[in-house]
Structures are given as C-alpha cells and as structure tokens.
Design a protein around this motif. Structure first.
Motif, PDB file in Angstrom:
ATOM      1  N   GLU A 176       3.036   8.596   3.442  1.00 34.00           N
ATOM      2  CA  GLU A 176       3.016   7.325   2.725  1.00 34.00           C
ATOM      3  C   GLU A 176       3.742   6.215   3.473  1.00 34.00           C
ATOM      4  O   GLU A 176       3.591   5.039   3.135  1.00 34.00           O
ATOM      5  CB  GLU A 176       3.625   7.494   1.335  1.00 34.00           C
ATOM      6  N   ALA A 177       4.516   6.574   4.494  1.00 38.06           N
ATOM      7  CA  ALA A 177       5.228   5.565   5.285  1.00 38.06           C
ATOM      8  C   ALA A 177       4.437   5.101   6.501  1.00 38.06           C
ATOM      9  O   ALA A 177       4.958   4.342   7.325  1.00 38.06           O
ATOM     10  CB  ALA A 177       6.582   6.099   5.725  1.00 38.06           C
ATOM     11  N   VAL A 194       0.836  -1.208   0.000  1.00 38.47           N
ATOM     12  CA  VAL A 194       0.000   0.000   0.000  1.00 38.47           C
ATOM     13  C   VAL A 194       0.869   1.256   0.000  1.00 38.47           C
ATOM     14  O   VAL A 194       0.359   2.362   0.133  1.00 38.47           O
ATOM     15  CB  VAL A 194      -0.979   0.041   1.197  1.00 38.47           C
ATOM     16  N   GLY A 195       2.130   1.093  -0.137  1.00 33.72           N
ATOM     17  CA  GLY A 195       3.083   2.185  -0.166  1.00 33.72           C
ATOM     18  C   GLY A 195       4.467   1.610  -0.325  1.00 33.72           C
ATOM     19  O   GLY A 195       4.651   0.390  -0.286  1.00 33.72           O
ATOM     20  N   PRO A 196       5.475   2.442  -0.516  1.00 29.34           N
ATOM     21  CA  PRO A 196       6.826   1.931  -0.744  1.00 29.34           C
ATOM     22  C   PRO A 196       7.331   0.990   0.346  1.00 29.34           C
ATOM     23  O   PRO A 196       8.039   0.021   0.058  1.00 29.34           O
ATOM     24  CB  PRO A 196       7.673   3.211  -0.812  1.00 29.34           C
ATOM     25  N   LEU A 251      -0.634  -3.383   8.839  1.00 27.72           N
ATOM     26  CA  LEU A 251      -0.044  -2.403   9.745  1.00 27.72           C
ATOM     27  C   LEU A 251      -0.414  -0.983   9.338  1.00 27.72           C
ATOM     28  O   LEU A 251      -0.626  -0.123  10.194  1.00 27.72           O
ATOM     29  CB  LEU A 251       1.482  -2.569   9.788  1.00 27.72           C
ATOM     30  N   TRP A 252      -0.525  -0.746   8.045  1.00 24.05           N
ATOM     31  CA  TRP A 252      -0.932   0.574   7.541  1.00 24.05           C
ATOM     32  C   TRP A 252      -2.348   0.920   7.966  1.00 24.05           C
ATOM     33  O   TRP A 252      -2.660   2.092   8.225  1.00 24.05           O
ATOM     34  CB  TRP A 252      -0.807   0.559   6.012  1.00 24.05           C
ATOM     35  N   ALA A 253      -3.221  -0.077   8.051  1.00 23.04           N
ATOM     36  CA  ALA A 253      -4.629   0.173   8.393  1.00 23.04           C
ATOM     37  C   ALA A 253      -4.787   0.715   9.800  1.00 23.04           C
ATOM     38  O   ALA A 253      -5.759   1.431  10.087  1.00 23.04           O
ATOM     39  CB  ALA A 253      -5.445  -1.112   8.228  1.00 23.04           C
TER      40      ALA A 253
END
Length: 307
Positions: free
Chosen positions: A271-272, A165-167, A173-175
């Motif tokens: 984005e991280a 979902v990103g670099p 974990l992003w959610a």
C-alpha cells in the motif's frame, strides 16, 4: 514576479479533469510558448488521454501545438485501472470538440529528446501533470537530452499529508513508482508540487459560478470542468485543483514556499507503493510545502477571464 519573457514549454499529461484545467490555463497565459503536448496513460488509457489532449487544443483552435502519444503502461508493472472520478471519457463528460488533427506519429519520448537537443540547454521547461513514465524513459534512454531541461515542475506525491490512493501515496507516483524513483534520483532540476500544496488551492461553488458566467469561453469551460468534480459530491463545499498548481507555480513561484528535501520513492508492491520518504540517503528535490491559496486561485481566475 511573473516572468516577462515567455518560456518554451512542453506539457506532459494524462487528461484528466484537473489536467484539462491546467492545460487551458497554460493556453490562456502568454508567459508560456507551448512547443508540444506529450501524453501518458494514467487517469485513463493512452488512447483516451491523447484524444483528450487533442480535444482541448481543438477547443482553443491551437493547431500549431502538436500532440505526441507516449507511454501506454508503467516502466515495469501493470498499469492501474482507470479512475471513475473523471468519468468514462476522462474529463467528466464535459462537451469538447473532437480533435481537429491526428497526433504525430513520432513517440513522445523520441520527440522530446530531439526537441531538447535542438534548443539551447536550459531553454525548455517541462510541466508534468501525470505519471512520470515518459520523463523516466527520457532520463534512462536519452540522458544527454534530459540534462538540457531548464526546469521540470511535476504534480505528485505527499509529504506530510495523507495520500489519495493509500495512507502515504498519491496517484501520479503510485501509478508508476519506478518512474517516479528514476526522476527523483536523476538530479534533473525538479520542483515537486505535492498534495500538501494542491489541497490548499480549492475552488468553491461560488468560484465555479463566477467562471461559468464569464463571457470568455475558456473561463466558462473551466467552470464546467470544475462543476463536474462537484457532481456526486453534494456535501462538498470546495474541490482541490491539483494539476493547475503546476502552471500556477510556473507563473508565480513567489506564491509558494519551497523547501529542499532528500526524498526516496517506495517501489514495493504494498500500500506504500509510490510513497515519498524523507531520508538522509534520498535525493535532493525542491518541494513546495506551502502556498497562498486565495492568491493562487485569484491568479487562475485572472488568466482565464482575460479578454
């Protein structure tokens, strides 16, 4: 070596096609005694993830396993939009029966805390297939119960791999980056299964055809679920099986290479968000960084096709 004695297990999940495959693998494996399924919003909203958990249990006629609805949103931020990858129903439109019973009225975190306190310390494993919101709330609100977990195995993150979902960020974990940060820093016995491993356990079209042709209804169902991953991706020769790697590690840890890393989680809004960083200030976590992919896939097939 595969455990000789079944482990008392709770599955925390947001089904999800690959969650569904992991749950069916656990149901097919006598090495697990599944005490309950707790749900979390992630791939899709909480009402749908909870319904899908019930549908999977109904497919296997497992009325003995209760479902507890958990967090409908991250700890402290707005939840992500549902993923189109899994279809409007979250499991690719694969035909499953309606739930045969309603989820329990007790909240997932409350039930899990009470259940852990009722069992001997270290007796219960938690297999986490979605965002870590429920488990973070357990660690924050009921730390005395969280400390009784025997082992927590979670699919999430990316170490050396590019994110999905990103670099550098992986979806679970992003959610909910804040929840991931709480769990990583908690000191709980966490084994993290990142994209570095899950992208190396890949189902081919031939593998799908073999499962679909099997007389075991569970194998055929998993074949249908994986086939739904291939739809709309005609040029792809294989698809990674992310969440089932949690169950595969629990069944056969010898197939995986584990390293102990000091990790921190990015809780920013860029984005991280959710990205993992190796740093001296990070918390010690057991991380799977290698796997015998063909052997893991063979183990999955053997459990699903057993009569």
């Amino acid at each position: 070596m595969t455990r000789a004695k079944p482990r008392l297990t709770v599955i925390d999940t947001d089904p999800g096609i690959d969650d569904a495959i992991g749950i069916l693998l656990a149901l097919a494996s006598p090495q697990f005694t599944i005490a309950g399924v707790t749900t979390v919003a992630g791939n899709i909203g909480i009402e749908t993830t909870t319904r899908n958990a019930g549908r999977l249990l109904a497919f296997e006629d497992r009325e003995d396993i209760p479902v507890f609805q958990g967090a409908s949103a991250p700890l402290s931020r707005t939840g992500p939009e549902p993923l189109n990858l899994h279809g409007e129903d979250g499991i690719g439109g694969v035909a499953l029966p309606d739930p045969a019973w309603l989820p329990e009225s007790q909240h997932a975190v409350e039930w899990l805390a009470n259940f852990l306190l009722e069992q001997p310390a270290g007796a219960v494993d938690v297999l986490a297939l979605g965002p870590l919101t429920n488990l973070a709330r357990l660690a924050l609100e009921r730390p005395e119960a969280a400390r009784r977990i025997g082992r927590m195995i979670a699919m999430g993150g990316a170490i050396h791999e590019h994110g999905n979902v990103g670099p550098r960020s992986e979806f679970n974990l992003w959610a909910d980056p804040e929840a991931a940060a709480v769990v990583v820093a908690s000191g709980l016995p966490l084994v993290l299964i990142p994209l570095d491993v899950t992208r190396r356990v890949r189902a081919t079209r031939e593998f799908v055809e073999t499962l679909a042709a099997n007389v075991n209804p569970m194998a055929a169902m998993v074949g249908s679920l994986i086939e739904s991953y291939f739809e709309g991706a005609a040029n792809r020769e294989s698809r990674p099986l992310h969440d089932p790697c949690v169950m595969l590690y629990a069944l056969a840890p010898e197939l995986f290479r584990i390293e102990e890393l000091r990790l921190s989680v990015d809780t920013g809004n860029g984005e991280a968000a959710g990205a993992l960083t190796i740093s001296p200030e990070g918390s010690l976590v057991q991380v799977a960084l290698g796997v015998d992919g063909p052997a893991a896939l063979d183990l999955l097939a053997r459990h699903l096709t057993a009569i």
